[in-house]
Write a protein that holds these residues in place. Structure first.
Motif, mmCIF file in Angstrom:
data_model
loop_
_atom_site.group_PDB
_atom_site.id
_atom_site.type_symbol
_atom_site.label_atom_id
_atom_site.label_comp_id
_atom_site.label_asym_id
_atom_site.label_seq_id
_atom_site.Cartn_x
_atom_site.Cartn_y
_atom_site.Cartn_z
ATOM 1 N N SER A 112 5.434 -18.595 24.856
ATOM 2 C CA SER A 112 5.064 -19.359 26.048
ATOM 3 C C SER A 112 5.953 -20.576 26.145
ATOM 4 N N ARG A 113 6.388 -20.881 27.341
ATOM 5 C CA ARG A 113 7.218 -22.068 27.519
ATOM 6 C C ARG A 113 6.398 -23.345 27.361
ATOM 7 N N PHE A 114 5.047 -23.226 27.321
ATOM 8 C CA PHE A 114 4.199 -24.398 27.206
ATOM 9 C C PHE A 114 3.925 -24.778 25.756
ATOM 10 N N ALA A 121 0.489 -20.144 14.744
ATOM 11 C CA ALA A 121 0.096 -20.024 13.345
ATOM 12 C C ALA A 121 -1.094 -20.912 13.031
ATOM 13 N N LEU A 122 -1.128 -22.101 13.641
ATOM 14 C CA LEU A 122 -2.223 -23.032 13.409
ATOM 15 C C LEU A 122 -3.526 -22.508 14.002
ATOM 16 N N ALA A 123 -3.471 -21.985 15.217
ATOM 17 C CA ALA A 123 -4.681 -21.459 15.863
ATOM 18 C C ALA A 123 -5.248 -20.258 15.110
ATOM 19 N N TRP A 141 -3.003 -19.662 27.111
ATOM 20 C CA TRP A 141 -4.219 -18.888 26.854
ATOM 21 C C TRP A 141 -4.108 -18.093 25.561
ATOM 22 N N ASN A 142 -2.895 -17.761 25.117
ATOM 23 C CA ASN A 142 -2.736 -17.062 23.847
ATOM 24 C C ASN A 142 -3.278 -17.904 22.692
ATOM 25 N N VAL A 143 -3.023 -19.203 22.743
ATOM 26 C CA VAL A 143 -3.527 -20.108 21.711
ATOM 27 C C VAL A 143 -5.052 -20.151 21.762
ATOM 28 N N ARG A 144 -5.621 -20.252 22.955
ATOM 29 C CA ARG A 144 -7.083 -20.304 23.080
ATOM 30 C C ARG A 144 -7.720 -19.011 22.583
ATOM 31 N N LEU A 145 -7.047 -17.880 22.821
ATOM 32 C CA LEU A 145 -7.570 -16.599 22.331
ATOM 33 C C LEU A 145 -7.592 -16.578 20.803
ATOM 34 N N LEU A 146 -6.534 -17.064 20.171
ATOM 35 C CA LEU A 146 -6.496 -17.105 18.714
ATOM 36 C C LEU A 146 -7.569 -18.045 18.168
#
Length: 324
Positions: A112-114, A121-123, A141-146
């Motif tokens: 993600s560019r964001f 890895a942290l999530a 949203w990928n981070v929120r999913l993790l």
């Protein structure tokens, strides 16, 4: 200014902008001292020199020394993970060295560019609920999913994710709700277990829950969990659930505040024509003993808005409730 020409262009003139773009070393007004700005990891970044380092959240709030130490430990853990991945990413042996065993393709990672890559890895691997709570606000949203799938994520954070309504929420909301279901299971009494089984088996209700994240949260929440929530937190959930249910019934009604009505009164009547679709719910709703009582109140509210209590059976079915 940057010690070299800024790789991000003239637009990145603040410390926060540079942290968002991956960090940099800055000279302080032409003096010899150099400030190192880290990339944002877990919603947090640091600004420091050899003499002093300070750590901040994206909103500008400064972390306490204890919070900063926890963040540095989490970043160090990520660096260890990355070092292991570098070893794993070494060139694959040749086919002759492998014999007949084909080489495995590398595992794809979300991009993600964001988001700084370390956030993934942290999530996924952090055991710190505070760091995970920060990551739950990530624009990716990928981070929120993790975060929703991480067992170390706090119940409060999972409830926040399960009731999110942004454009990407459907990508991670079910994962948060599923994890909450496991945590709630041991907290439910017999009546709550029966109610949940009925809701899970009811096709009419199941067609609606994806459109009503806050109402779904309320419907599945055990009384023991409800008892731990503050009155303001309860009111926030009830207001959102009311608006979602009103949209379900296409009533054009919306929540407009709380009133001090006695138990038995459902809502204040509109005081003028321009406010005809605005309704104030009774404040006692947030002080009821369980979500099941609140759902019963909602059923009565929406049945009365339809103009006849005869509609209550159909209303209760759509709201996931059993017969009166």
């Amino acid at each position: 200014m940057a010690t070299t020409s800024c790789p991000y262009g003239d637009a990145h003139t603040t410390v926060l902008d540079i942290a968002r773009e991956g960090g940099a070393d800055l000279s302080t007004g032409g003096h010899s001292q150099v400030l190192s700005i880290s990339p944002i990891i877990g919603g947090i970044f640091s600004v420091g020199s050899d003499a002093r380092t300070r750590t901040f959240r994206e909103d500008g709030a400064k972390l306490t020394p204890k919070e900063a130490a926890r963040w540095r430990e989490a970043v160090a853990a990520i660096q260890e993970i990355e070092a292991e991945e570098i070893d794993h990413d070494a060139p694959e042996p040749s086919a002759e060295e492998m014999g007949s065993q084909p080489a495995q393709p590398p595992r794809a990672k979300p991009t993600s560019r964001f988001t700084n890559a370390k956030n993934y890895a942290l999530a996924e691997g952090s055991k710190d609920p505070g760091i995970l709570s920060q990551l739950a606000h990530s624009p990716d949203w990928n981070v929120r999913l993790l975060v929703a799938r991480n067992p170390a994520t706090s119940t409060d954070t999972l409830e926040q994710l399960a009731t999110s309504a942004d454009k990407d929420a459907k990508r991670y909301r079910d994962a948060a709700h599923e994890e909450l279901g496991h945590r709630y299971e041991d907290m439910r009494d017999a009546a709550e277990l029966e109610a949940c089984a009925r809701m899970d088996a009811d096709g009419v209700f199941q067609q609606q829950v994806a459109k009503m994240p806050s109402y779904r949260q309320l419907a599945y929440m055990p009384a023991k969990r409800w008892a731990r929530k503050s009155v303001p937190a309860r009111r926030t959930l009830l207001a959102a659930a009311f608006d979602e249910a009103a949209r379900l019934f296409k009533l054009g009604a919306r929540f407009a505040g709380w009133s001090e009505l006695r138990p038995g009164r459902l809502f204040d009547a509109p005081k003028n024509r321009t406010a005809r679709s605005n309704y104030m719910l009774p404040g006692y709703a947030a002080r009821l003993n369980s979500p099941m009582e609140v759902l019963g109140l909602f059923a009565s509210v929406f049945a009365s808005l339809f103009g006849s209590i005869a509609h209550q059976t159909g209303v209760r079915k759509k709201l996931g409730l059993g017969p009166v």
